[in-house]
Enzyme design. Structure first.
Site, PDB file in Angstrom:
ATOM      1  N   CYS A 201       0.944  -1.197  -0.107  1.00  0.00           N
ATOM      2  CA  CYS A 201      -0.014  -0.214   0.035  1.00  0.00           C
ATOM      3  C   CYS A 201       0.840   1.277   0.163  1.00  0.00           C
ATOM      4  O   CYS A 201       0.296   2.486  -0.216  1.00  0.00           O
ATOM      5  CB  CYS A 201      -0.885   0.023   1.502  1.00  0.00           C
ATOM      6  SG  CYS A 201      -2.172  -1.344   0.940  1.00  0.00           S
TER       7      CYS A 201
HETATM    8  N1  COA Z   1     -18.048  -9.416  10.723  1.00  0.00           N
HETATM    9  C1  COA Z   1     -18.520  -9.520  12.004  1.00  0.00           C
HETATM   10  N2  COA Z   1     -17.595  -9.706  12.993  1.00  0.00           N
HETATM   11  C2  COA Z   1     -16.178  -9.828  12.522  1.00  0.00           C
HETATM   12  C3  COA Z   1     -15.882  -9.819  11.425  1.00  0.00           C
HETATM   13  C4  COA Z   1     -16.892  -9.317  10.292  1.00  0.00           C
HETATM   14  N3  COA Z   1     -16.770  -9.324   9.121  1.00  0.00           N
HETATM   15  N4  COA Z   1     -14.522  -9.795  11.254  1.00  0.00           N
HETATM   16  C5  COA Z   1     -14.040  -9.977  12.464  1.00  0.00           C
HETATM   17  N5  COA Z   1     -15.269  -9.922  13.419  1.00  0.00           N
HETATM   18  C6  COA Z   1     -15.030 -10.175  14.779  1.00  0.00           C
HETATM   19  C7  COA Z   1     -14.206 -11.274  15.172  1.00  0.00           C
HETATM   20  O1  COA Z   1     -14.352 -12.564  15.195  1.00  0.00           O
HETATM   21  C8  COA Z   1     -13.830 -10.608  16.709  1.00  0.00           C
HETATM   22  O2  COA Z   1     -14.679 -11.184  17.499  1.00  0.00           O
HETATM   23  P1  COA Z   1     -14.504 -12.505  18.674  1.00  0.00           P
HETATM   24  O3  COA Z   1     -13.457 -11.743  19.621  1.00  0.00           O
HETATM   25  O4  COA Z   1     -15.782 -12.747  19.168  1.00  0.00           O
HETATM   26  O5  COA Z   1     -13.794 -13.376  17.634  1.00  0.00           O
HETATM   27  C9  COA Z   1     -14.114  -9.204  16.790  1.00  0.00           C
HETATM   28  O6  COA Z   1     -14.697  -8.861  15.532  1.00  0.00           O
HETATM   29  C10 COA Z   1     -12.702  -8.233  16.657  1.00  0.00           C
HETATM   30  O7  COA Z   1     -11.987  -8.779  15.599  1.00  0.00           O
HETATM   31  P2  COA Z   1     -10.673  -7.977  15.192  1.00  0.00           P
HETATM   32  O8  COA Z   1     -10.184  -8.904  14.069  1.00  0.00           O
HETATM   33  O9  COA Z   1      -9.845  -7.726  16.445  1.00  0.00           O
HETATM   34  O10 COA Z   1     -10.999  -6.817  14.552  1.00  0.00           O
HETATM   35  P3  COA Z   1     -10.744  -5.166  14.585  1.00  0.00           P
HETATM   36  O11 COA Z   1     -11.310  -4.363  15.527  1.00  0.00           O
HETATM   37  O12 COA Z   1      -9.141  -5.204  14.487  1.00  0.00           O
HETATM   38  O13 COA Z   1     -10.959  -4.867  12.994  1.00  0.00           O
HETATM   39  C11 COA Z   1      -9.884  -4.555  10.802  1.00  0.00           C
HETATM   40  C12 COA Z   1     -10.590  -5.464  11.868  1.00  0.00           C
HETATM   41  C13 COA Z   1      -9.498  -5.419   9.799  1.00  0.00           C
HETATM   42  C14 COA Z   1     -11.026  -3.703  10.393  1.00  0.00           C
HETATM   43  C15 COA Z   1      -8.770  -3.854  11.494  1.00  0.00           C
HETATM   44  O14 COA Z   1      -8.091  -4.776  12.071  1.00  0.00           O
HETATM   45  C16 COA Z   1      -8.087  -2.982  10.452  1.00  0.00           C
HETATM   46  O15 COA Z   1      -8.256  -2.337   9.798  1.00  0.00           O
HETATM   47  N6  COA Z   1      -6.654  -3.428  10.691  1.00  0.00           N
HETATM   48  C17 COA Z   1      -5.702  -2.369   9.889  1.00  0.00           C
HETATM   49  C18 COA Z   1      -5.479  -3.055   8.534  1.00  0.00           C
HETATM   50  C19 COA Z   1      -4.775  -2.246   7.414  1.00  0.00           C
HETATM   51  O16 COA Z   1      -4.321  -1.088   7.853  1.00  0.00           O
HETATM   52  N7  COA Z   1      -4.106  -2.781   6.610  1.00  0.00           N
HETATM   53  C20 COA Z   1      -3.032  -2.195   5.815  1.00  0.00           C
HETATM   54  C21 COA Z   1      -3.066  -2.957   4.543  1.00  0.00           C
HETATM   55  S1  COA Z   1      -3.727  -2.121   3.542  1.00  0.00           S
END
Ligand code: COA
Length: 385
Positions: A164
């Site tokens: 990215c």
């Molecule tokens: N729908 C519903 N719940 C979901 C889900 C979805 N699509 N995806 C994950 N969850 C749940 C998980 O299962 C978890 O629940 P649990 O503890 O009961 O299992 C909870 O949501 C939190 O999961 P987590 O992975 O910790 O979510 P998060 O708050 O970190 O958000 C992202 C996920 C991907 C949005 C976030 O981590 C992110 O944007 N990270 C940075 C990505 C980035 O910058 N990438 C750069 C590359 S371009």
């Protein structure tokens, strides 16, 4: 064939500008609700099959989670057909012959033409084209050369990439090539067709990405007279540190790791990420990068009129800026496009820049900063002329 002569001292351009920007966003879009409905329809079918096999069930996705966790409400896609079909869950993009313009060259070309038109340049005036993106079409021939031919440009062309941070890495390279006198007018093209590489059956990542192409011109200051409303590139920098937390294993070696090398199975070879680790680690590294990079130019976050940050996650950007400033930073100072466009990989920060600079006054500074796979972070300090 004419080979350009080595630059003389007087040709060396110590000051560089972004001479034009072009953005191309596909018209078609998919809302969170549409995406989640198709994902959950697949989950229902998949779980019926998993129950029969005695395997653990996969969990449903939710629009509410997506908005709260990322800020994304919608994404634009190059091809909608196929993505929402629970039987397919991948865009349907017909193959092209070697004689036809390739999909990514065509996608990049739209943005390239807009950048040339914005900058008032003819393609023949370019002496280098760099194509830099996270999801290349193929190893060779370079997509940049195909774009060079389609534009009727002279000079040379090559591909590069840094996840990215690809646009910022190319800006870093282009600005320094112009500064050194090696090139005078460079076009950087960033076609990001991310949905072609995305696993729409992966709950963690299916909602994140959208498609967009951007392009921009990097030129020496003094090349042309009229520069008001353009950005001078004061400085650029890159930071990298290895991590597998955002990774794709798609490539020619993946085919050899399976019994039948005549078929490339996509399972495990598409984009994957450990989102929460990326969030924490890149937030810390990103804020430190911004503070250190600006300090190198006797600036602080407070002296920036605007931040055009990587468009991956609204919460992450807010946190990076809060760490850097010690307070919340509003949308006017740090505009967001990811709510409408999703994460368009290396294109996102450039789209934020293109949409949010016309109100800036001469002498005001802004920071362009992208981060992502690698890990990688790229920054550019810009001053409105
Ligand atoms: N729908 C519903 N719940 C979901 C889900 C979805 N699509 N995806 C994950 N969850 C749940 C998980 O299962 C978890 O629940 P649990 O503890 O009961 O299992 C909870 O949501 C939190 O999961 P987590 O992975 O910790 O979510 P998060 O708050 O970190 O958000 C992202 C996920 C991907 C949005 C976030 O981590 C992110 O944007 N990270 C940075 C990505 C980035 O910058 N990438 C750069 C590359 S371009």
């Amino acid at each position: 064939m004419s080979i350009p002569a080595a630059p003389t001292r007087s040709e060396v351009r110590s000051r560089t500008v972004i001479g034009g920007i072009g953005v191309s966003v596909p018209e078609t879009s998919i809302s969170n609700d549409e995406l989640v409905a198709s994902y959950n329809a697949w989950v229902e079918k998949e779980n019926a099959a998993r129950t029969m096999r005695g395997e653990a069930a996969v969990r449903e996705s939710s629009s509410e989670f997506i908005v709260n966790a990322s800020g994304i409400r919608n994404r634009h896609v190059y091809e909608r057909e196929g993505i929402l079909d629970p039987e397919r869950m991948a865009p349907r993009i017909p193959g092209r012959t070697d004689e036809e313009l390739s999909v990514l060259a065509e996608f990049g070309l739209g943005a390239a033409k807009r950048a040339l038109s914005d900058g008032g340049l003819d393609a023949k005036q370019l002496d280098l084209i760099i194509c830099s993106n996270s999801h290349p079409q193929r190893p060779y021939p370079a997509l940049a050369i195909e774009i060079q031919q389609a534009l009727g440009a002279g000079g040379a062309a090559f591909d590069m990439g840094l996840g990215c941070s690809s646009a910022l890495a190319a800006l870093h390279v282009a600005a320094n090539l112009v500064r050194s006198g090696a090139h005078q007018r460079i076009l950087v093209v960033v076609p990001e067709l991310v949905t072609s590489h995305l696993d729409f059956r992966d709950r963690q990542t299916h909602f994140i990405f959208g498609d967009a192409a951007v392009a921009f011109l990097v030129e020496g200051l003094g090349e042309r007279e009229e520069r008001a409303g353009r950005f001078e590139i004061i400085g650029t920098s890159l930071w990298t540190q290895f991590s597998s937390n955002i990774r794709t294993n798609f490539g020619h070696l993946s085919r050899l790791a399976q019994d039948d090398p005549s078929v490339l199975h996509m399972e495990g070879n598409l984009i994957k990420q450990v989102g929460n680790k990326v969030f924490k680690e890149v937030t810390v590294a990103g804020h430190q990068f911004i503070v250190d990079f600006l300090a190198g130019y006797d600036h602080t976050p407070a002296t920036m009129r605007r931040f055009w940050l990587h468009q991956a996650n609204a919460r992450m950007n807010a946190m990076i800026l809060k760490l850097a400033f010690g307070e919340e930073v509003g949308a006017d100072r740090a505009p967001t496009v990811l709510d409408r466009l999703g994460n368009t990989a290396a294109a996102g920060a450039i789209i934020a820049l293109e949409e949010n600079h016309r109100d800036m006054k001469s002498g005001e500074y802004g920071l362009l900063c992208a981060f992502g796979a690698g890990y990688s972070i790229g920054g550019a300090l810009l001053r409105m002329m």
